[in-house]
Design an enzyme around this catalytic site. Structure first.
Site, PDB file in Angstrom:
ATOM      1  N   CYS A  20     -36.649  45.956 -11.830  1.00 45.07           N
ATOM      2  CA  CYS A  20     -36.099  44.625 -12.067  1.00 45.07           C
ATOM      3  C   CYS A  20     -35.167  44.684 -13.267  1.00 45.07           C
ATOM      4  O   CYS A  20     -35.386  45.450 -14.211  1.00 45.07           O
ATOM      5  CB  CYS A  20     -37.264  43.675 -12.333  1.00 45.07           C
ATOM      6  SG  CYS A  20     -36.806  42.044 -12.919  1.00 45.07           S
ATOM      7  N   HIS A  45     -41.951  38.929  -7.106  1.00 40.78           N
ATOM      8  CA  HIS A  45     -41.769  39.325  -8.503  1.00 40.78           C
ATOM      9  C   HIS A  45     -40.795  38.377  -9.223  1.00 40.78           C
ATOM     10  O   HIS A  45     -41.100  37.853 -10.296  1.00 40.78           O
ATOM     11  CB  HIS A  45     -41.253  40.770  -8.566  1.00 40.78           C
ATOM     12  CG  HIS A  45     -40.969  41.258  -9.949  1.00 40.78           C
ATOM     13  ND1 HIS A  45     -41.830  42.070 -10.660  1.00 40.78           N
ATOM     14  CD2 HIS A  45     -39.917  41.049 -10.785  1.00 40.78           C
ATOM     15  CE1 HIS A  45     -41.326  42.329 -11.845  1.00 40.78           C
ATOM     16  NE2 HIS A  45     -40.153  41.722 -11.954  1.00 40.78           N
ATOM     17  N   GLU A  46     -39.645  38.161  -8.620  1.00 40.10           N
ATOM     18  CA  GLU A  46     -38.622  37.355  -9.295  1.00 40.10           C
ATOM     19  C   GLU A  46     -39.049  35.889  -9.428  1.00 40.10           C
ATOM     20  O   GLU A  46     -38.713  35.231 -10.413  1.00 40.10           O
ATOM     21  CB  GLU A  46     -37.275  37.480  -8.571  1.00 40.10           C
ATOM     22  CG  GLU A  46     -36.718  38.910  -8.491  1.00 40.10           C
ATOM     23  CD  GLU A  46     -36.543  39.600  -9.839  1.00 40.10           C
ATOM     24  OE1 GLU A  46     -36.383  38.912 -10.867  1.00 40.10           O
ATOM     25  OE2 GLU A  46     -36.601  40.852  -9.875  1.00 40.10           O
ATOM     26  N   HIS A  66     -40.876  35.422 -12.547  1.00 34.33           N
ATOM     27  CA  HIS A  66     -40.000  35.150 -13.701  1.00 34.33           C
ATOM     28  C   HIS A  66     -39.561  33.685 -13.717  1.00 34.33           C
ATOM     29  O   HIS A  66     -39.565  33.036 -14.765  1.00 34.33           O
ATOM     30  CB  HIS A  66     -38.756  36.035 -13.651  1.00 34.33           C
ATOM     31  CG  HIS A  66     -39.007  37.482 -13.977  1.00 34.33           C
ATOM     32  ND1 HIS A  66     -39.745  37.880 -15.076  1.00 34.33           N
ATOM     33  CD2 HIS A  66     -38.585  38.625 -13.377  1.00 34.33           C
ATOM     34  CE1 HIS A  66     -39.774  39.208 -15.115  1.00 34.33           C
ATOM     35  NE2 HIS A  66     -39.089  39.682 -14.101  1.00 34.33           N
ATOM     36  N   HIS A  76     -42.859  40.749 -17.857  1.00 32.92           N
ATOM     37  CA  HIS A  76     -43.337  41.957 -17.198  1.00 32.92           C
ATOM     38  C   HIS A  76     -44.741  42.330 -17.646  1.00 32.92           C
ATOM     39  O   HIS A  76     -45.117  42.132 -18.794  1.00 32.92           O
ATOM     40  CB  HIS A  76     -42.370  43.118 -17.464  1.00 32.92           C
ATOM     41  CG  HIS A  76     -41.126  43.007 -16.627  1.00 32.92           C
ATOM     42  ND1 HIS A  76     -39.906  43.485 -17.021  1.00 32.92           N
ATOM     43  CD2 HIS A  76     -40.940  42.458 -15.396  1.00 32.92           C
ATOM     44  CE1 HIS A  76     -39.018  43.233 -16.071  1.00 32.92           C
ATOM     45  NE2 HIS A  76     -39.619  42.603 -15.084  1.00 32.92           N
TER      46      HIS A  76
HETATM   47 ZN    ZN Z   1     -38.875  41.524 -13.507  1.00 29.12          ZN
END
Ligand code: ZN
Ligand code: CA
Length: 304
Positions: free
Chosen positions: A112, A258-259, A262, A268
């Site tokens: 990422c 995953h994104e 965020h 992370h």
């Molecule tokens: Zn990330």
């Protein structure tokens, strides 16, 4: 002539010390922009080898090294060694300060684009965790937040999202499913809208696209997203995007989960099984882990 012989030997030794111990002739045929790191395997403080400056730029990109006038040269200096040790600690590697094989393997893995250290704050190291004191000594949490813990306001539990025009339909399906995963485990629900405005905007981009760092072609950085309440989530259009565990492909749903982490405020995680671990291998899939769920619940625990 005899007087030149020791001098000759000394020169040889000097050259040997300066170049990195292992000269790698095997070249990975894949075009990842991180592959240059393989040629630096064995490097440590004191070496001066072509490509060390690129290693510095790599560590700077992910927050480990500050940009200064020492970055544009090939000297493996003390700053680089500290940065490398920090990287090794964050990725559960032995903090040798040497670019050993295990470190090369981790550093060349696709990942990422969100830095691991933001504004000098290393969120990945356990002793820097905000919540460490509230956890029992038997529970080691690895989830992290962005500096100052940005999050969506409590009254904003329903988030809208849309795709930029001409987004491939199978990506829309994959991202829909990724949002459904977060819907199950969090206070949030998500709904797709077809036009602006929306809380979240998703799209595929290549090279310079104005919003965030430019992408780097196949391999390397796969995607990035921004802390709340920005709402931008970008895939690197240059990757081989697939659905599911397909060899040499990256699963769109896994990267989306995953994104979205965020977008909701997670940084992370050091924990390899957490979806918020920074890197992902091709041909694999992953879902939300307990560490990720604990993180979101902690971040929004003040919300009713
Ligand atoms: Zn990330
Ligand atoms: Ca890339």
């Amino acid at each position: 002539m005899a007087i030149f012989k020791p001098l000759y030997l000394l020169t040889l030794i000097f050259i040997f010390v300066l170049i990195c111990p292992i000269a790698h002739s095997i070249i990975d045929l894949s075009k990842s922009p991180f592959n240059f790191i393989e040629n630096l395997q064995g490097c440590h403080q004191g070496n001066s080898t072509q490509g060390v400056n690129k290693l510095k730029l790599y560590l700077q990109e992910f927050g480990y090294l500050k940009y200064d006038n020492q970055i544009d040269n090939d000297v493996f200096d003390a700053n680089l060694e500290s940065a490398l040790k920090l990287y090794q600690e964050n990725f559960n590697l032995r903090p040798t300060g040497t670019l050993d094989a295990a470190t090369v393997a981790q550093m060349t893995a696709p990942r990422c684009g969100v830095p691991d250290i933001i504004d000098g704050e290393n969120t990945m190291l356990e002793h820097n965790h905000y919540h460490a004191s509230s956890k029992s000594i038997h529970t080691v949490a690895h989830y992290t937040f962005f500096p100052n813990r940005p999050r969506w306001p409590c009254n904003k539990a329903r988030l809208s999202y849309r795709f930029i025009p001409n987004t491939r339909p199978d990506a829309i399906t994959a991202v829909d499913q990724a949002f459904q995963q977060w819907d199950i485990y969090t206070r949030f629900s998500f709904f797709r809208v077809s036009s602006a405005p929306s809380d979240i905007v998703i799209g595929f981009y290549s090279g310079n696209h104005g919003d965030g760092a430019p992408f780097d072609g196949p391999g390397g950085v796969l995607a990035h997203a921004f802390a709340p309440t920005n709402g931008w989530f970008h895939y690197d259009a240059a990757e081989n995007w697939v659905n599911g565990a397909v060899p040499n492909g990256f699963d769109m749903k896994t990267v989306a989960i995953h994104e979205i982490g965020h977008l909701l405020g997670l940084g992370h995680s050091q924990y390899q099984s957490a979806i918020m671990f920074p890197s992902i291998s091709s041909g694999t899939t992953k879902g939300i882990g307990q560490d990720d769920i604990d993180g979101i619940r902690d971040l929004y625990r003040a919300c009713p």
